[in-house]
Write an enzyme that holds these catalytic residues in place. Structure first.
Site, PDB file in Angstrom:
ATOM      1  N   ASP A  11      30.156  77.024  31.244  1.00 37.48           N
ATOM      2  CA  ASP A  11      30.278  78.103  30.260  1.00 37.48           C
ATOM      3  C   ASP A  11      31.520  77.812  29.413  1.00 37.48           C
ATOM      4  OD1 ASP A  11      32.490  78.896  31.751  1.00 37.48           O
ATOM      5  OD2 ASP A  11      31.767  80.921  32.157  1.00 37.48           O
ATOM      6  N   CYS A  68      33.020  76.559  35.358  1.00 34.94           N
ATOM      7  CA  CYS A  68      33.273  77.801  34.611  1.00 34.94           C
ATOM      8  C   CYS A  68      34.768  78.051  34.737  1.00 34.94           C
ATOM      9  CB  CYS A  68      32.395  78.955  35.090  1.00 34.94           C
ATOM     10  SG  CYS A  68      32.726  79.581  36.747  1.00 34.94           S
ATOM     11  N   THR A  70      36.701  79.866  36.804  1.00 33.33           N
ATOM     12  CA  THR A  70      37.177  79.709  38.187  1.00 33.33           C
ATOM     13  C   THR A  70      36.300  78.787  39.013  1.00 33.33           C
ATOM     14  OG1 THR A  70      35.810  81.576  38.855  1.00 33.33           O
ATOM     15  CG2 THR A  70      38.109  82.059  38.234  1.00 33.33           C
ATOM     16  N   HIS A 101      29.607  66.128  54.889  1.00 34.66           N
ATOM     17  CA  HIS A 101      29.060  67.117  55.828  1.00 34.66           C
ATOM     18  C   HIS A 101      27.968  67.997  55.236  1.00 34.66           C
ATOM     19  CE1 HIS A 101      32.592  67.144  58.948  1.00 34.66           C
ATOM     20  NE2 HIS A 101      32.170  65.919  58.645  1.00 34.66           N
ATOM     21  N   HIS A 136      24.975  66.715  60.919  1.00 41.75           N
ATOM     22  CA  HIS A 136      25.072  67.401  59.622  1.00 41.75           C
ATOM     23  C   HIS A 136      23.701  67.481  58.943  1.00 41.75           C
ATOM     24  CE1 HIS A 136      29.301  67.304  60.288  1.00 41.75           C
ATOM     25  NE2 HIS A 136      29.292  65.978  60.353  1.00 41.75           N
TER      26      HIS A 136
HETATM   27  C1  RB5 Z   1      34.324  83.808  31.837  1.00 46.10           C
HETATM   28  O1  RB5 Z   1      35.317  84.517  31.190  1.00 46.10           O
HETATM   29  C2  RB5 Z   1      34.593  83.725  33.325  1.00 46.10           C
HETATM   30  O2  RB5 Z   1      34.343  84.946  33.922  1.00 46.10           O
HETATM   31  C3  RB5 Z   1      33.746  82.636  33.953  1.00 46.10           C
HETATM   32  O3  RB5 Z   1      34.055  81.417  33.349  1.00 46.10           O
HETATM   33  C4  RB5 Z   1      33.947  82.413  35.420  1.00 46.10           C
HETATM   34  O4  RB5 Z   1      35.287  82.265  35.769  1.00 46.10           O
HETATM   35  C5  RB5 Z   1      33.231  83.333  36.315  1.00 46.10           C
HETATM   36  O5  RB5 Z   1      33.197  83.180  37.542  1.00 46.10           O
END
Ligand code: RB5
Length: 149
Positions: A11, A68, A70, A101, A136
């Site tokens: 994203d 993304c 996080t 694993h 595994h």
């Molecule tokens: C987008 O702002 C953010 O929420 C997305 O990139 C991500 O971190 C969601 O888990």
């Protein structure tokens, strides 16, 4: 040796890291299937997880890299697809273990949480580490059965 095709998708929160890792994949001799996103406009990470899951299912790529902000949202979304084993990784140890694993077929990282050199390292380790199989394999098979429920 055949050239591996690796899908990449993110994203807006992971786009800078996607660009960097796509370049790294090419430097490592891989073919890159870039599934977007393309710009900085806000988009929804489940849509890009779905694109990567479809590419894996269709055999268009043998593994995928998802990003993304996080890494959390896109890893949750990716793992809703039964054939996906997506691992959210923060360091080299995680990148190695998710292959040894868990036979992870998707590497996930956070564009806002990981440094570029650590991310490059994780990518390389993910690509070069084989699945250990054995006990595994039994556990990974059970993951597949969970997907059938
Ligand atoms: C987008 O702002 C953010 O929420 C997305 O990139 C991500 O971190 C969601 O888990």
């Amino acid at each position: 040796m055949s050239v591996r095709t690796i899908a990449v998708a993110s994203d807006h929160g992971g786009i800078e890291l996607k660009t960097l890792l796509a370049e790294e994949l090419i430097a490592l001799g891989c073919r890159v299937l870039d599934l977007g996103t393309e710009g900085s406009a806000s988009v929804d990470y489940p849509d890009f997880a779905a694109k990567a899951a479809e590419a894996l299912k269709a055999g268009q790529a043998e593994a995928a890299i998802l990003l993304c902000g996080t890494g959390i949202g896109i890893s949750i979304a990716a793992n809703r697809h039964a054939h996906v084993r997506a691992a959210l990784v923060h360091d080299a140890f995680g990148a190695r273990m998710c292959r040894q694993h868990n036979d992870a077929n998707v590497l996930v990282m956070g564009g806002r949480t990981i440094g570029s050199e650590v991310a490059r390292d994780c990518l390389k380790i993910f690509l070069e580490t084989p699945f250990e199989g054995g006990r595994h394999g039994r556990r990974v098979a059970k993951l597949g059965q969970l997907g059938e429920k």
